[in-house]
Enzyme design. Structure first.
Site, short mmCIF file in Angstrom:
data_model
loop_
_atom_site.label_atom_id
_atom_site.label_comp_id
_atom_site.label_asym_id
_atom_site.label_seq_id
_atom_site.Cartn_x
_atom_site.Cartn_y
_atom_site.Cartn_z
N ARG A 44 0.83 -1.21 0.00
CA ARG A 44 0.00 0.00 0.00
C ARG A 44 0.86 1.26 0.00
O ARG A 44 0.53 2.25 -0.66
CB ARG A 44 -0.95 -0.01 1.21
N HIS A 48 0.56 4.10 -2.82
CA HIS A 48 0.16 5.48 -2.50
C HIS A 48 1.23 6.51 -2.88
O HIS A 48 0.91 7.68 -3.10
CB HIS A 48 -0.25 5.60 -1.03
N HIS A 171 -6.25 -6.09 -3.66
CA HIS A 171 -7.08 -6.24 -2.46
C HIS A 171 -7.28 -7.69 -2.04
O HIS A 171 -7.96 -7.96 -1.06
CB HIS A 171 -8.42 -5.51 -2.63
N TRP A 187 -10.47 -8.63 2.64
CA TRP A 187 -11.22 -8.97 1.43
C TRP A 187 -11.26 -10.47 1.18
O TRP A 187 -12.15 -10.96 0.51
CB TRP A 187 -10.61 -8.29 0.21
FE1 DDH Z 1 -6.43 -0.28 -1.58
N1 DDH Z 1 -7.35 0.22 0.16
N2 DDH Z 1 -7.70 0.90 -2.61
N3 DDH Z 1 -5.39 -0.66 -3.29
N4 DDH Z 1 -5.09 -1.35 -0.51
C1 DDH Z 1 -7.05 -0.24 1.41
C2 DDH Z 1 -6.09 -1.17 1.73
C3 DDH Z 1 -5.20 -1.69 0.81
C4 DDH Z 1 -8.74 1.61 -2.08
C5 DDH Z 1 -9.02 1.80 -0.74
C6 DDH Z 1 -8.39 1.11 0.28
C7 DDH Z 1 -5.71 -0.21 -4.54
C8 DDH Z 1 -6.90 0.44 -4.88
C9 DDH Z 1 -7.80 0.97 -3.98
C10 DDH Z 1 -4.04 -2.06 -1.05
C11 DDH Z 1 -3.55 -1.97 -2.34
C12 DDH Z 1 -4.18 -1.28 -3.38
C13 DDH Z 1 -7.94 0.37 2.37
C14 DDH Z 1 -7.92 0.12 3.87
C15 DDH Z 1 -8.78 1.19 1.67
C16 DDH Z 1 -9.90 2.05 2.24
C17 DDH Z 1 -6.87 0.99 4.56
C18 DDH Z 1 -6.83 0.73 6.04
O1 DDH Z 1 -7.86 0.96 6.70
O2 DDH Z 1 -5.77 0.30 6.55
C19 DDH Z 1 -9.56 2.15 -3.16
C20 DDH Z 1 -10.78 3.02 -2.96
C21 DDH Z 1 -8.98 1.72 -4.32
C22 DDH Z 1 -9.51 1.94 -5.70
O3 DDH Z 1 -10.41 2.84 -5.87
C23 DDH Z 1 -9.23 1.19 -6.72
C24 DDH Z 1 -4.65 -0.50 -5.46
C25 DDH Z 1 -4.66 -0.09 -6.94
C26 DDH Z 1 -3.69 -1.18 -4.75
C27 DDH Z 1 -2.36 -1.70 -5.22
O4 DDH Z 1 -1.54 -2.07 -4.45
C28 DDH Z 1 -2.02 -1.79 -6.65
C29 DDH Z 1 -3.47 -2.92 -0.03
C30 DDH Z 1 -2.33 -3.91 -0.23
C31 DDH Z 1 -4.21 -2.70 1.13
C32 DDH Z 1 -4.04 -3.39 2.50
C33 DDH Z 1 -3.24 -2.53 3.45
C34 DDH Z 1 -3.10 -3.12 4.81
O5 DDH Z 1 -2.61 -2.41 5.69
O6 DDH Z 1 -3.45 -4.29 5.03
#
Ligand code: DDH
Length: 291
Positions: A44, A48, A171, A187
């Site tokens: 993540r 980001h 996810h 998820w």
């Molecule tokens: Fe995500 N993401 N993500 N995400 N994401 C969250 C957690 C993780 C969105 C929202 C959230 C991607 C796209 C989207 C990962 C990877 C990727 C969380 C929860 C939210 C909310 C955060 C928390 O409470 O800790 C949304 C909205 C989108 C979208 O609109 C497409 C993408 C593209 C990726 C990527 O890596 C390519 C990962 C891994 C997590 C888990 C993090 C954790 O601490 O566990």
């Protein structure tokens, strides 16, 4: 033979592979975090950094590591990512020659591979920049929205429908934390292993509105232990997105191939590389070494 005069240290493939191994070892050792791994939060962090890119202005992206600074580090979307940055601090101390921005992306690559995902080719070349390069808040997706928002946000980075769906397969990993995003739960049943389960669950499970006093999210009818965000559900609501969800649910190899291709591009957004695309490296994972 005469020893060559030592110039400034120029790190090579082997040096980056060493950093990879150090991160992989730390991931194995520090197994008391969350579901047993820092892997998801490292992925993540890398996403980001990269996902702030704007193709029109060329601003944002993984160059700079500007999340070190308060304006960007404090953006709501980045809540909780300090855990990932702190995890990597000893690695930065051990290898001071690597920039934070190259390190954070290398950590994302390492985490994906160590969680049994596909290889993600990598090139270094990012340099750290000061806080004047922080991006404005609001460039990352808002989980309460749907397809129109997804196309606007990911279109700004240069990604199409198929690529949005492939990227969303991340996810399969990790979870939502109420004290970070306000959402709650994982998820999939294997949040520290990359699989196409996110897509399988999206199409095979029944999802219902979760009744709770948190933000709108969905739960699986069968166990009520898994979750989907409104943005996740948009991928099955929208016909154009859905065809790719179906494809990746059927075919893990196709998902891995497309995921690797698109994550590679995501991680390179906004970086002024001096090495060409043919100079990308593929690092060995612990699984390759055991083979
Ligand atoms: Fe995500 N993401 N993500 N995400 N994401 C969250 C957690 C993780 C969105 C929202 C959230 C991607 C796209 C989207 C990962 C990877 C990727 C969380 C929860 C939210 C909310 C955060 C928390 O409470 O800790 C949304 C909205 C989108 C979208 O609109 C497409 C993408 C593209 C990726 C990527 O890596 C390519 C990962 C891994 C997590 C888990 C993090 C954790 O601490 O566990």
């Amino acid at each position: 033979a005469e020893e060559k005069t030592k110039g400034p240290f120029e790190p090579k493939y082997e040096d980056y592979q060493k950093v990879y191994k150090t991160i992989a070892k730390l991931l194995e050792e520090k197994d008391e975090y969350d579901d047993g791994s820092y892997g998801p939060v490292l992925v993540r962090l890398a996403w980001h950094c990269s996902g702030t890119y704007d193709k029109e202005t060329g601003t944002g992206g993984s160059n700079g590591a500007t999340m070190r600074f308060a304006p960007e580090g404090d953006h709501g979307a980045n809540a909780g990512l300090k855990a990932a940055r702190d995890f990597l601090e000893p690695v930065k101390e051990a290898y001071p020659w690597i920039s934070y921005s190259d390190l954070w992306i290398l950590a994302g690559v390492t985490a994906i591979q160590e969680m049994q995902g596909p290889h993600i080719p990598y090139r270094p070349g990012r340099s750290d920049r000061d806080l004047s390069f922080c991006t404005p808040d609001g460039r990352l997706p808002d989980a309460s929205k749907e397809q129109k928002h997804l196309r606007a946000i990911f279109g700004r980075m240069g990604f199409n429908d198929q690529e949005i769906v492939a990227l969303s397969g991340a996810h399969a990993l990790g979870r939502c934390h109420t004290d970070r995003s306000g959402f709650d739960g994982p998820w999939t049943f294997s949040p520290t292993t990359l699989t196409n389960d996110y897509f399988k669950l999206l199409v095979e499970e029944k999802w219902q509105n979760k009744k709770w006093n948190g933000p709108k999210q969905f739960e699986d009818v069968t166990t009520k232990t898994l979750m989907m965000l409104p943005t996740d559900m948009a991928l099955v609501k929208d016909k154009s997105f859905k065809q790719y969800v179906d494809k990746y649910a059927r075919d893990n190899d196709a998902f891995f191939k497309d995921f690797s291709d698109v994550v590679l591009r995501l991680f390179e957004l906004g970086v002024p590389f001096t090495q060409g695309e043919d100079a990308r490296w593929t690092f060995k994972s612990s699984f390759d070494e055991a083979a």
